[in-house]
Design a protein around this motif. Structure first.
Motif, PDB file in Angstrom:
ATOM      1  N   SER A 113       0.825  -1.211   0.000  1.00 48.28           N
ATOM      2  CA  SER A 113       0.000   0.000   0.000  1.00 48.28           C
ATOM      3  C   SER A 113       0.861   1.264   0.000  1.00 48.28           C
ATOM      4  O   SER A 113       0.493   2.271  -0.605  1.00 48.28           O
ATOM      5  CB  SER A 113      -0.958   0.008   1.190  1.00 48.28           C
ATOM      6  OG  SER A 113      -0.239  -0.074   2.401  1.00 48.28           O
ATOM      7  N   ASP A 114       2.026   1.223   0.650  1.00 43.70           N
ATOM      8  CA  ASP A 114       2.919   2.380   0.660  1.00 43.70           C
ATOM      9  C   ASP A 114       3.513   2.638  -0.729  1.00 43.70           C
ATOM     10  O   ASP A 114       3.671   3.785  -1.140  1.00 43.70           O
ATOM     11  CB  ASP A 114       4.038   2.198   1.685  1.00 43.70           C
ATOM     12  CG  ASP A 114       3.524   2.207   3.113  1.00 43.70           C
ATOM     13  OD1 ASP A 114       2.454   2.815   3.364  1.00 43.70           O
ATOM     14  OD2 ASP A 114       4.185   1.610   3.982  1.00 43.70           O
ATOM     15  N   ILE A 115       3.833   1.561  -1.434  1.00 38.21           N
ATOM     16  CA  ILE A 115       4.364   1.695  -2.795  1.00 38.21           C
ATOM     17  C   ILE A 115       3.297   2.288  -3.705  1.00 38.21           C
ATOM     18  O   ILE A 115       3.569   3.220  -4.468  1.00 38.21           O
ATOM     19  CB  ILE A 115       4.842   0.331  -3.339  1.00 38.21           C
ATOM     20  CG1 ILE A 115       5.954  -0.233  -2.467  1.00 38.21           C
ATOM     21  CG2 ILE A 115       5.288   0.453  -4.798  1.00 38.21           C
ATOM     22  CD1 ILE A 115       6.251  -1.700  -2.711  1.00 38.21           C
ATOM     23  N   ALA A 116       2.087   1.751  -3.613  1.00 40.75           N
ATOM     24  CA  ALA A 116       0.980   2.239  -4.441  1.00 40.75           C
ATOM     25  C   ALA A 116       0.726   3.718  -4.180  1.00 40.75           C
ATOM     26  O   ALA A 116       0.570   4.508  -5.119  1.00 40.75           O
ATOM     27  CB  ALA A 116      -0.281   1.421  -4.170  1.00 40.75           C
ATOM     28  N   GLU A 117       0.713   4.095  -2.912  1.00 42.38           N
ATOM     29  CA  GLU A 117       0.480   5.498  -2.554  1.00 42.38           C
ATOM     30  C   GLU A 117       1.603   6.389  -3.082  1.00 42.38           C
ATOM     31  O   GLU A 117       1.357   7.462  -3.630  1.00 42.38           O
ATOM     32  CB  GLU A 117       0.373   5.636  -1.038  1.00 42.38           C
ATOM     33  CG  GLU A 117       0.084   7.054  -0.580  1.00 42.38           C
ATOM     34  CD  GLU A 117      -0.021   7.156   0.939  1.00 42.38           C
ATOM     35  OE1 GLU A 117       0.366   8.217   1.461  1.00 42.38           O
ATOM     36  OE2 GLU A 117      -0.470   6.197   1.582  1.00 42.38           O
ATOM     37  N   ARG A 118       2.839   5.949  -2.934  1.00 39.35           N
ATOM     38  CA  ARG A 118       4.002   6.726  -3.378  1.00 39.35           C
ATOM     39  C   ARG A 118       3.939   7.024  -4.873  1.00 39.35           C
ATOM     40  O   ARG A 118       4.263   8.111  -5.330  1.00 39.35           O
ATOM     41  CB  ARG A 118       5.279   5.956  -3.034  1.00 39.35           C
ATOM     42  CG  ARG A 118       6.570   6.527  -3.565  1.00 39.35           C
ATOM     43  CD  ARG A 118       6.943   7.797  -2.800  1.00 39.35           C
ATOM     44  NE  ARG A 118       8.302   8.170  -3.016  1.00 39.35           N
ATOM     45  CZ  ARG A 118       9.228   8.178  -2.079  1.00 39.35           C
ATOM     46  NH1 ARG A 118       8.939   7.829  -0.849  1.00 39.35           N
ATOM     47  NH2 ARG A 118      10.434   8.567  -2.367  1.00 39.35           N
ATOM     48  N   LEU A 119       3.500   6.021  -5.646  1.00 40.40           N
ATOM     49  CA  LEU A 119       3.472   6.166  -7.100  1.00 40.40           C
ATOM     50  C   LEU A 119       2.121   6.648  -7.639  1.00 40.40           C
ATOM     51  O   LEU A 119       1.997   6.908  -8.838  1.00 40.40           O
ATOM     52  CB  LEU A 119       3.853   4.841  -7.762  1.00 40.40           C
ATOM     53  CG  LEU A 119       5.294   4.379  -7.496  1.00 40.40           C
ATOM     54  CD1 LEU A 119       5.523   2.995  -8.069  1.00 40.40           C
ATOM     55  CD2 LEU A 119       6.298   5.373  -8.053  1.00 40.40           C
ATOM     56  N   VAL A 132      -0.725   4.906  -7.801  1.00 40.79           N
ATOM     57  CA  VAL A 132      -1.349   3.850  -8.597  1.00 40.79           C
ATOM     58  C   VAL A 132      -2.178   2.949  -7.676  1.00 40.79           C
ATOM     59  O   VAL A 132      -2.116   3.069  -6.458  1.00 40.79           O
ATOM     60  CB  VAL A 132      -0.280   3.012  -9.352  1.00 40.79           C
ATOM     61  CG1 VAL A 132       0.475   3.863 -10.362  1.00 40.79           C
ATOM     62  CG2 VAL A 132       0.702   2.367  -8.379  1.00 40.79           C
ATOM     63  N   THR A 133      -2.935   2.052  -8.273  1.00 36.33           N
ATOM     64  CA  THR A 133      -3.786   1.165  -7.476  1.00 36.33           C
ATOM     65  C   THR A 133      -2.963   0.049  -6.832  1.00 36.33           C
ATOM     66  O   THR A 133      -1.877  -0.295  -7.308  1.00 36.33           O
ATOM     67  CB  THR A 133      -4.884   0.522  -8.344  1.00 36.33           C
ATOM     68  OG1 THR A 133      -4.264  -0.336  -9.303  1.00 36.33           O
ATOM     69  CG2 THR A 133      -5.742   1.582  -9.037  1.00 36.33           C
ATOM     70  N   THR A 136       0.009  -2.407  -8.455  1.00 40.97           N
ATOM     71  CA  THR A 136       1.236  -2.584  -7.684  1.00 40.97           C
ATOM     72  C   THR A 136       1.476  -4.056  -7.406  1.00 40.97           C
ATOM     73  O   THR A 136       2.606  -4.544  -7.514  1.00 40.97           O
ATOM     74  CB  THR A 136       1.168  -1.782  -6.364  1.00 40.97           C
ATOM     75  OG1 THR A 136       0.936  -0.412  -6.676  1.00 40.97           O
ATOM     76  CG2 THR A 136       2.453  -1.918  -5.564  1.00 40.97           C
ATOM     77  N   ASN A 137       0.428  -4.789  -7.090  1.00 30.93           N
ATOM     78  CA  ASN A 137       0.542  -6.220  -6.830  1.00 30.93           C
ATOM     79  C   ASN A 137       1.047  -6.961  -8.070  1.00 30.93           C
ATOM     80  O   ASN A 137       1.916  -7.831  -7.978  1.00 30.93           O
ATOM     81  CB  ASN A 137      -0.804  -6.784  -6.362  1.00 30.93           C
ATOM     82  CG  ASN A 137      -0.668  -8.144  -5.744  1.00 30.93           C
ATOM     83  OD1 ASN A 137       0.259  -8.394  -4.964  1.00 30.93           O
ATOM     84  ND2 ASN A 137      -1.580  -9.039  -6.090  1.00 30.93           N
ATOM     85  N   ARG A 138       0.520  -6.595  -9.243  1.00 28.65           N
ATOM     86  CA  ARG A 138       0.981  -7.220 -10.491  1.00 28.65           C
ATOM     87  C   ARG A 138       2.454  -6.896 -10.745  1.00 28.65           C
ATOM     88  O   ARG A 138       3.237  -7.754 -11.157  1.00 28.65           O
ATOM     89  CB  ARG A 138       0.129  -6.766 -11.673  1.00 28.65           C
ATOM     90  CG  ARG A 138      -1.249  -7.410 -11.723  1.00 28.65           C
ATOM     91  CD  ARG A 138      -1.983  -7.129 -13.031  1.00 28.65           C
ATOM     92  NE  ARG A 138      -2.211  -5.709 -13.276  1.00 28.65           N
ATOM     93  CZ  ARG A 138      -3.237  -4.999 -12.810  1.00 28.65           C
ATOM     94  NH1 ARG A 138      -4.153  -5.597 -12.057  1.00 28.65           N
ATOM     95  NH2 ARG A 138      -3.371  -3.725 -13.091  1.00 28.65           N
ATOM     96  N   ALA A 139       2.832  -5.653 -10.485  1.00 26.82           N
ATOM     97  CA  ALA A 139       4.226  -5.255 -10.681  1.00 26.82           C
ATOM     98  C   ALA A 139       5.146  -6.015  -9.725  1.00 26.82           C
ATOM     99  O   ALA A 139       6.242  -6.439 -10.115  1.00 26.82           O
ATOM    100  CB  ALA A 139       4.374  -3.749 -10.474  1.00 26.82           C
ATOM    101  N   MET A 140       4.698  -6.217  -8.487  1.00 32.32           N
ATOM    102  CA  MET A 140       5.515  -6.949  -7.520  1.00 32.32           C
ATOM    103  C   MET A 140       5.714  -8.394  -7.968  1.00 32.32           C
ATOM    104  O   MET A 140       6.791  -8.964  -7.800  1.00 32.32           O
ATOM    105  CB  MET A 140       4.886  -6.910  -6.120  1.00 32.32           C
ATOM    106  CG  MET A 140       4.835  -5.514  -5.486  1.00 32.32           C
ATOM    107  SD  MET A 140       6.404  -4.622  -5.440  1.00 32.32           S
ATOM    108  CE  MET A 140       6.182  -3.452  -6.786  1.00 32.32           C
TER     109      MET A 140
END
Length: 129
Positions: free
Chosen positions: A28-34, A36-37, A41-45
């Motif tokens: 959730s922190d990565i999504a918020e930083r960028l 994006v949803t 973010t989950n797909r990117a991870m």
């Protein structure tokens, strides 16, 4: 390894910046930083994990692998060099410098980065004399 897309490099850089204290990073922190949803973010991870760049166990914090850390550090360094060059040499305002550096960091050659870094260093040395 095949070159990463701009988006994947941005995800790596975000993980790097959010985990500078050595702690893991929440999805959730990565999504918020960028901005994006969580789903994207989950797909990117999943993609970064498949490439061996992160450790991503379900419902746990995300960590960079040594290969991921190296790539993230280099991407972050490119961003910083471009950003500093734009501000210190070209007198571009910081917000524009940051936005442009983020776009350029993905396509600029290492040779150009090293030349900019050398120029910045020489400029600072010249100003100190």
């Amino acid at each position: 390894m095949k070159k990463l897309t701009f988006a994947m490099e941005n995800y790596l850089e975000a993980i790097y910046e959010l985990s500078k204290d050595g702690a893991g990073v929440r999805l959730s922190d990565i999504a918020e930083r960028l901005g994006v949803t969580k789903a994207s973010t989950n797909r990117a991870m999943a993609t970064l994990s498949e490439k061996g760049l992160i450790i991503n166990e379900k419902y746990k914090e995300i960590f960079l692998t040594p290969a991921g850390l190296s790539l993230a550090e280099f991407t972050s360094k490119k961003h910083q060099v471009i950003h500093d060059f734009f501000i210190e040499i070209l007198n571009i305002d910081p917000a524009t410098a940051d936005k442009d550096a983020c776009a350029i960091e993905h396509v600029i050659s290492s040779d150009s980065i090293y030349a900019m870094e050398k120029f910045l260093h020489l400029n600072k040395k010249f100003q100190a004399d």
